[in-house]
Design an enzyme around this catalytic site. Structure first.
Site, PDB file in Angstrom:
ATOM      1  N   ASP A 127       0.819  -1.224   0.000  1.00 48.02           N
ATOM      2  CA  ASP A 127       0.000   0.000   0.000  1.00 48.02           C
ATOM      3  C   ASP A 127       0.853   1.274   0.000  1.00 48.02           C
ATOM      4  OD1 ASP A 127      -2.036  -1.804   0.114  1.00 48.02           O
ATOM      5  OD2 ASP A 127      -2.891  -1.103   1.988  1.00 48.02           O
ATOM      6  N   ASP A 150      -0.697  -4.454  -3.797  1.00 44.05           N
ATOM      7  CA  ASP A 150      -1.670  -3.363  -3.968  1.00 44.05           C
ATOM      8  C   ASP A 150      -1.013  -2.011  -3.728  1.00 44.05           C
ATOM      9  OD1 ASP A 150      -3.480  -5.464  -4.224  1.00 44.05           O
ATOM     10  OD2 ASP A 150      -4.168  -5.321  -2.145  1.00 44.05           O
TER      11      ASP A 150
END
Length: 290
Positions: A127, A150
């Site tokens: 992230d 991600d």
């Protein structure tokens, strides 16, 4: 001028930001000299028309080390730099979350509109870059973004041009959460996707929300990109709604014969409509190249 050695007006970027007047209708440039600045920063919503310029992208580093599992902090409080203000530009600077791989750890968290990042580096693991508000517009040019899982995620509309996207683990690059009523999400144009030597199974994206939009066009995809290209995040229903596309990519990871059937290869006509003007015309005219 920000300088740790006392040669500037301020010793920290935080102090410099505190000195800026609210709701300015003129531009302020903040120059940051080389150094490692351990700061957790928020550029508040009442600040605008600011340009933050590092002396050297590799040697001007804003860093912190929060991660989601510190006192149950959760993902959205882990940022090193949170940008709530609009019409902010960053140049030649590194924003890093230096936390160990113990959970989500955001380096850059954006909420403002019309944000530009030119020749910057964003360093982290899971992230790394959170594009955090639907309908806002972000422009990344000639940037370096690295992470594990991600590591580019969120609902904003973001254009990445000439960037290097570097995977540090076998996982997923993007996790867009584009709303259903927003036409464009993430667009990667003329970017290069690279990876660590031992990384060989990376997906271009998986949908954090059902209508995720991600397009890679004119990009060079390394051999670490899996033949399927995209993942449905363990939910077959996402295949009906996710908007995943490619156009004229090259490299070992660009072979399309085994791509998932629910992704799209754009036609020349479709690709011609994907321009900066069209993508960023959602809420008034904004040309990030001006």
């Amino acid at each position: 001028m920000v300088a740790q050695d006392g040669s500037g007006d301020y010793a920290t970027l935080g102090e410099a930001l505190e000195s800026v007047r609210a709701f300015m209708d003129y531009n302020v440039k903040i120059y940051v000299k080389k150094g490692i600045y351990k700061e957790k920063l928020v550029i508040p919503s009442w600040l605008q028309n600011i340009e933050i310029i590092g002396e050297d992208v590799n040697a001007t580093i804003i860093t912190y080390a929060d991660h989601a599992n510190i006192n149950n902090m959760g993902t959205f409080r882990t940022y090193t730099m949170k940008v709530e203000g609009s019409h902010i530009t960053f140049r030649d600077i590194t924003i890093e979350n230096n936390a160990p791989r113990l959970g989500q750890a955001v380096a850059l968290h954006t909420e403002g509109d019309c944000l530009r990042f030119i020749n910057c580096r964003f360093l982290g693991n899971q992230d790394t870059v959170y594009t955090g508000t639907a309908g806002t517009r972000l422009y990344f040019k000639n940037c370096y973004i690295e992470g594990t899982t991600d590591f580019i995620f969120g609902p904003a509309t973001a254009w990445f041009e000439g960037c290097t996207i570097h995977s540090k683990a076998n996982s997923y690059i993007t996790a867009a959460s584009t709303p259903k009523d927003v036409q464009f999400g993430y667009i990667f144009d003329k970017c290069e996707l690279t990876a660590e030597d031992n990384v060989d199974k990376v997906y271009l994206g998986r949908p954090w929300r059902p209508y995720a939009y991600t397009l890679f066009m004119n990009c060079k995809l390394g051999s670490h990109i899996v033949p399927e290209g995209w993942n449905n995040w363990r939910n077959k229903e996402n295949e009906k709604t996710a908007r995943y596309a490619e156009f004229k990519n090259s490299g070992e990871g660009a072979e399309i014969s085994k791509r998932v059937g629910w992704s799209l290869q754009l036609s020349e006509k479709q690709a011609k409509s994907v321009t900066l003007n069209n993508v960023f015309s959602t809420s008034g005219v904004w040309n990030p190249c001006e």
